[in-house]
Motif scaffolding. Structure first.
Motif, PDB file in Angstrom:
ATOM      1  N   LEU A 168     -50.463  -6.822  40.350  1.00  0.00           N
ATOM      2  CA  LEU A 168     -49.577  -5.925  39.613  1.00  0.00           C
ATOM      3  C   LEU A 168     -49.850  -5.971  38.117  1.00  0.00           C
ATOM      4  N   SER A 169     -50.306  -7.115  37.625  1.00  0.00           N
ATOM      5  CA  SER A 169     -50.603  -7.276  36.206  1.00  0.00           C
ATOM      6  C   SER A 169     -51.492  -8.501  36.042  1.00  0.00           C
ATOM      7  N   LEU A 170     -52.056  -8.622  34.848  1.00  0.00           N
ATOM      8  CA  LEU A 170     -52.887  -9.779  34.497  1.00  0.00           C
ATOM      9  C   LEU A 170     -52.429 -10.316  33.155  1.00  0.00           C
ATOM     10  N   THR A 171     -52.141 -11.620  33.107  1.00  0.00           N
ATOM     11  CA  THR A 171     -51.849 -12.297  31.846  1.00  0.00           C
ATOM     12  C   THR A 171     -52.952 -13.302  31.553  1.00  0.00           C
ATOM     13  N   LEU A 172     -53.576 -13.142  30.405  1.00  0.00           N
ATOM     14  CA  LEU A 172     -54.590 -14.085  29.921  1.00  0.00           C
ATOM     15  C   LEU A 172     -53.903 -14.979  28.893  1.00  0.00           C
ATOM     16  N   MET A 173     -53.631 -16.223  29.277  1.00  0.00           N
ATOM     17  CA  MET A 173     -52.924 -17.150  28.396  1.00  0.00           C
ATOM     18  C   MET A 173     -53.923 -18.104  27.757  1.00  0.00           C
ATOM     19  N   SER A 174     -54.063 -17.997  26.441  1.00  0.00           N
ATOM     20  CA  SER A 174     -54.994 -18.867  25.715  1.00  0.00           C
ATOM     21  C   SER A 174     -56.370 -18.833  26.353  1.00  0.00           C
ATOM     22  N   SER A 175     -56.840 -17.635  26.637  1.00  0.00           N
ATOM     23  CA  SER A 175     -58.114 -17.444  27.334  1.00  0.00           C
ATOM     24  C   SER A 175     -58.900 -16.362  26.623  1.00  0.00           C
ATOM     25  N   GLY A 176     -60.057 -16.740  26.088  1.00  0.00           N
ATOM     26  CA  GLY A 176     -60.798 -15.837  25.222  1.00  0.00           C
ATOM     27  C   GLY A 176     -61.771 -14.934  25.935  1.00  0.00           C
ATOM     28  N   PRO A 177     -62.429 -14.069  25.176  1.00  0.00           N
ATOM     29  CA  PRO A 177     -63.293 -13.046  25.763  1.00  0.00           C
ATOM     30  C   PRO A 177     -64.627 -13.565  26.290  1.00  0.00           C
ATOM     31  N   ALA A 178     -65.091 -14.693  25.763  1.00  0.00           N
ATOM     32  CA  ALA A 178     -66.412 -15.194  26.144  1.00  0.00           C
ATOM     33  C   ALA A 178     -66.403 -16.721  26.051  1.00  0.00           C
ATOM     34  N   GLU A 179     -67.503 -17.315  25.615  1.00  0.00           N
ATOM     35  CA  GLU A 179     -67.591 -18.772  25.569  1.00  0.00           C
ATOM     36  C   GLU A 179     -66.602 -19.348  24.560  1.00  0.00           C
ATOM     37  N   VAL A 180     -66.259 -20.640  24.740  1.00  0.00           N
ATOM     38  CA  VAL A 180     -65.306 -21.288  23.846  1.00  0.00           C
ATOM     39  C   VAL A 180     -65.883 -21.393  22.441  1.00  0.00           C
ATOM     40  N   GLY A 181     -64.983 -21.590  21.474  1.00  0.00           N
ATOM     41  CA  GLY A 181     -65.390 -21.727  20.085  1.00  0.00           C
ATOM     42  C   GLY A 181     -66.146 -23.013  19.821  1.00  0.00           C
ATOM     43  N   ASP A 182     -66.680 -23.130  18.635  1.00  0.00           N
ATOM     44  CA  ASP A 182     -67.603 -24.220  18.304  1.00  0.00           C
ATOM     45  C   ASP A 182     -66.975 -25.597  18.460  1.00  0.00           C
ATOM     46  N   GLU A 183     -65.715 -25.766  18.015  1.00  0.00           N
ATOM     47  CA  GLU A 183     -65.081 -27.084  18.080  1.00  0.00           C
ATOM     48  C   GLU A 183     -64.923 -27.542  19.522  1.00  0.00           C
ATOM     49  N   ARG A 184     -64.395 -26.683  20.378  1.00  0.00           N
ATOM     50  CA  ARG A 184     -64.241 -27.046  21.794  1.00  0.00           C
ATOM     51  C   ARG A 184     -65.597 -27.161  22.479  1.00  0.00           C
ATOM     52  N   ALA A 185     -66.563 -26.353  22.075  1.00  0.00           N
ATOM     53  CA  ALA A 185     -67.892 -26.436  22.675  1.00  0.00           C
ATOM     54  C   ALA A 185     -68.518 -27.802  22.404  1.00  0.00           C
ATOM     55  N   ALA A 217     -55.606   1.074  35.248  1.00  0.00           N
ATOM     56  CA  ALA A 217     -54.307   1.071  35.940  1.00  0.00           C
ATOM     57  C   ALA A 217     -53.629  -0.283  35.923  1.00  0.00           C
ATOM     58  N   LEU A 218     -54.230  -1.285  35.297  1.00  0.00           N
ATOM     59  CA  LEU A 218     -53.693  -2.645  35.346  1.00  0.00           C
ATOM     60  C   LEU A 218     -53.090  -3.041  34.003  1.00  0.00           C
ATOM     61  N   PRO A 219     -51.787  -3.315  33.932  1.00  0.00           N
ATOM     62  CA  PRO A 219     -51.204  -3.822  32.684  1.00  0.00           C
ATOM     63  C   PRO A 219     -51.738  -5.226  32.379  1.00  0.00           C
ATOM     64  N   VAL A 220     -52.108  -5.452  31.129  1.00  0.00           N
ATOM     65  CA  VAL A 220     -52.672  -6.736  30.693  1.00  0.00           C
ATOM     66  C   VAL A 220     -51.841  -7.288  29.545  1.00  0.00           C
ATOM     67  N   HIS A 221     -51.620  -8.591  29.601  1.00  0.00           N
ATOM     68  CA  HIS A 221     -50.866  -9.318  28.575  1.00  0.00           C
ATOM     69  C   HIS A 221     -51.772 -10.418  28.033  1.00  0.00           C
ATOM     70  N   VAL A 222     -51.985 -10.436  26.736  1.00  0.00           N
ATOM     71  CA  VAL A 222     -52.743 -11.493  26.067  1.00  0.00           C
ATOM     72  C   VAL A 222     -51.742 -12.350  25.304  1.00  0.00           C
ATOM     73  N   LEU A 223     -51.618 -13.618  25.680  1.00  0.00           N
ATOM     74  CA  LEU A 223     -50.641 -14.537  25.096  1.00  0.00           C
ATOM     75  C   LEU A 223     -51.362 -15.790  24.634  1.00  0.00           C
ATOM     76  N   TYR A 224     -51.053 -16.236  23.422  1.00  0.00           N
ATOM     77  CA  TYR A 224     -51.727 -17.428  22.904  1.00  0.00           C
ATOM     78  C   TYR A 224     -50.912 -18.020  21.769  1.00  0.00           C
ATOM     79  N   GLY A 225     -51.207 -19.277  21.456  1.00  0.00           N
ATOM     80  CA  GLY A 225     -50.552 -19.949  20.346  1.00  0.00           C
ATOM     81  C   GLY A 225     -51.161 -19.552  19.015  1.00  0.00           C
ATOM     82  N   ASP A 226     -50.346 -19.596  17.968  1.00  0.00           N
ATOM     83  CA  ASP A 226     -50.844 -19.186  16.656  1.00  0.00           C
ATOM     84  C   ASP A 226     -51.836 -20.183  16.067  1.00  0.00           C
TER      85      ASP A 226
END
Length: 298
Positions: A134-151, A223-232
């Protein structure tokens, strides 16, 4: 990926239980919480790398109070869901097949939520077959590979997995960053870490370093509602990058104040309120059209 919390991670709220979800792909360890009132919808929750279903516990009471049935699962090779030693079992295509089987086993269309790596698996599941969701929520999940610090940290872990036991790695992690939990919860976290499959950690960790940007593909699923949620203060993907991903998706966006990579743990009340508000605004199954994308800050 996952962060710890100073709150008890393992005490279930009333109405929640530990169970297993049987599917055509095998059984998955799960938490299930159902409302006392009529169910408004079902939510399937996928944890991140090194995480587990238990990291959704702080959300369960508010989610069920809002009328939603919540089912959080351990993925194959995570915590209480066992997995084989074959790398092919943890390829993203295999994990997607698991998610589609889990949704099928729930027997109703579901709101799908994935945290961090779980979000990238959730995205791939939607791109494989949008119909169960019915929907997709991406919580603290980025578009591609992780950033440099986490990598950098991830590469250290992958190197350690090649030469050290899981207990040895745990000991080093505790020396570098002790768990901010009670001694009892720290022991439960240690046991959880030891249950993880090292093969799953190697395969999934490598994928986090190589994940391609599939934002445009997801944006085409109109047709799919998407929610992008993340910490500041997310430190796995830069908040500006996550904001741009939400813009490209024309997604509903929530920025959770005073939260890092795990707003479900660090600001559970604000996170749950944002999630349930998003689901509440969606048409019921069978209605025409999703709501327009919007932005809010919690």
């Amino acid at each position: 990926m996952s962060d710890e919390t100073s709150l008890s991670l393992f005490a279930l709220p009333p109405g929640a239980r530990r169970t297993t979800l049987p599917t055509r792909r095998g059984e998955f360890a799960a938490l299930e919480a159902a409302p006392e009132t009529p169910v408004r919808g079902t939510v399937l929750l996928l944890p991140g790398y090194t995480g587990s279903k238990d990291e959704f516990i702080p959300l369960l009471r508010a989610v069920t109070d809002a009328g939603y049935r919540a089912v959080a699962v351990d993925g194959r090779g995570q915590d209480a869901t066992t997995g084989p030693d074959e790398e092919s079992a943890y390829a993203q295509e295999a994990l997607v097949a698991d998610v589609l089987a889990q949704a099928e086993a729930l027997a109703v269309p579901v709101h799908l939520l994935g945290h961090s790596m779980g979000g990238q698996v959730a995205r791939a599941a939607v791109l494989t077959d949008r119909r169960p969701f019915l929907s997709l929520t991406l919580m603290s999940s980025g578009p591609a590979e992780v950033g440099d610090e986490r990598a950098f940290l991830l590469k250290l872990l992958l190197d350690a997995l090649a030469t050290m036991t899981m207990q040895q790695i745990w000991d080093v992690m505790q020396q570098l960053k002790p768990s901010a939990t009670t001694p009892a919860d720290t022991e439960l976290l240690r046991q959880r870490w030891l249950r993880n499959s090292p093969v799953q950690l190697r395969v999934a960790g490598t994928r986090l370093l190589e994940e391609p940007d599939r934002t445009d593909e997801l944006a085409a699923v109109t047709a799919l509602p998407v929610h992008v949620l993340y910490g500041d203060r997310d430190d796995a993907w830069a908040p500006d990058l996550l904001a741009d991903m939400a813009r490209r998706l024309d997604a509903h966006r929530t920025v959770v104040a005073d939260a890092e990579h795990s707003p479900n743990l660090q600001q559970p009340a604000a996170t749950a309120a944002a999630l349930t508000s998003f689901w509440d605004a969606l048409p019921a199954a069978g209605d025409d059209g999703p709501p327009a994308g919007s932005t809010r800050r919690s």
